[in-house]
Enzyme design. Structure first.
Site, PDB file in Angstrom:
ATOM      1  N   CYS A  34       8.529  26.494  -6.629  1.00 35.90           N
ATOM      2  CA  CYS A  34       9.776  26.112  -7.283  1.00 35.90           C
ATOM      3  C   CYS A  34      10.613  27.305  -7.710  1.00 35.90           C
ATOM      4  O   CYS A  34      11.748  27.156  -8.137  1.00 35.90           O
ATOM      5  CB  CYS A  34       9.486  25.251  -8.509  1.00 35.90           C
ATOM      6  N   ASP A  36      10.047  29.194 -10.281  1.00 36.77           N
ATOM      7  CA  ASP A  36      10.004  29.428 -11.719  1.00 36.77           C
ATOM      8  C   ASP A  36       9.151  30.639 -12.062  1.00 36.77           C
ATOM      9  O   ASP A  36       8.242  30.998 -11.328  1.00 36.77           O
ATOM     10  CB  ASP A  36       9.471  28.189 -12.446  1.00 36.77           C
ATOM     11  N   CYS A  59       9.258  24.503 -15.878  1.00 35.17           N
ATOM     12  CA  CYS A  59       9.556  23.133 -16.297  1.00 35.17           C
ATOM     13  C   CYS A  59       8.653  22.696 -17.452  1.00 35.17           C
ATOM     14  O   CYS A  59       7.809  23.449 -17.920  1.00 35.17           O
ATOM     15  CB  CYS A  59       9.313  22.220 -15.114  1.00 35.17           C
ATOM     16  N   CYS A 103       2.604  23.441 -11.081  1.00 35.78           N
ATOM     17  CA  CYS A 103       3.173  24.093 -12.266  1.00 35.78           C
ATOM     18  C   CYS A 103       2.075  24.682 -13.147  1.00 35.78           C
ATOM     19  O   CYS A 103       2.279  25.713 -13.794  1.00 35.78           O
ATOM     20  CB  CYS A 103       3.973  23.102 -13.091  1.00 35.78           C
TER      21      CYS A 103
HETATM   22 FE1  FES Z   1       8.496  25.051 -11.511  1.00 31.82          FE
HETATM   23 FE2  FES Z   1       7.087  23.227 -12.764  1.00 31.82          FE
HETATM   24  S1  FES Z   1       8.712  22.893 -11.353  1.00 31.82           S
HETATM   25  S2  FES Z   1       6.885  25.347 -12.844  1.00 31.82           S
END
Ligand code: FES
Length: 144
Positions: A34, A36, A59, A103
């Site tokens: 993702c 992140d 998230c 995640c």
């Molecule tokens: Fe990126 Fe959860 S969607 S860490």
């Protein structure tokens, strides 16, 4: 998507959020799925993780798992922190939706990266196998 009560709790009031200015180890990892990012700070004394804080752009699930994971390693020996798996964290949270399991890997990897940084900075030798990149212990059984 259904989140457990514990996930909601840890997301609403996450523990150990922030930054440790004089950290002994810092780990930063990105989630390939993702994009992140998670940053983890640890304080170490006599082989014990005396303090840990995290910062993430991740998230809700990333925040909840980091909150739980940091609680689980705080006050524990470094070796225990290295054994912590995302699976154990997800279990402690009473599960995560299957699509969110990736995640939870962020917290585990960031903790490992912070420990590795601490080892490197202090000239402590370690088995490189401990820090191999494939954290493929996704376990969808705990994800219901
Ligand atoms: Fe990126 Fe959860 S969607 S860490």
């Amino acid at each position: 998507m259904e989140y457990s009560e514990k996930v909601m709790e840890h997301f609403a009031t996450p523990h150990n959020v922030g930054k440790i200015e004089d950290a002994d180890g810092i780990g930063e990892v990105g989630n390939a799925k993702c994009g992140d990012i998670m940053k983890m700070y640890i304080k170490v004394q006599d082989g014990i993780i005396t303090d840990v804080k995290f910062n993430t752009y991740g998230c809700a699930s990333a925040i909840a798992t980091s909150s739980m994971a940091t609680d689980m390693i705080k006050g524990k020996p470094i070796e225990d922190a290295l054994k912590l798996t995302n699976q154990a964290v997800v279990e402690a949270l009473d599960g995560l939706p299957a699509v969110k399991i990736h995640c939870s890997v962020l917290a585990e990897e960031a903790i490992k990266a912070a420990v590795k940084d601490y080892y490197d900075k202090n000239g402590i030798s370690y088995d490189p196998a401990l820090f191999q990149e494939d954290s493929c212990h996704y376990d969808h059984h705990h994800a219901e």
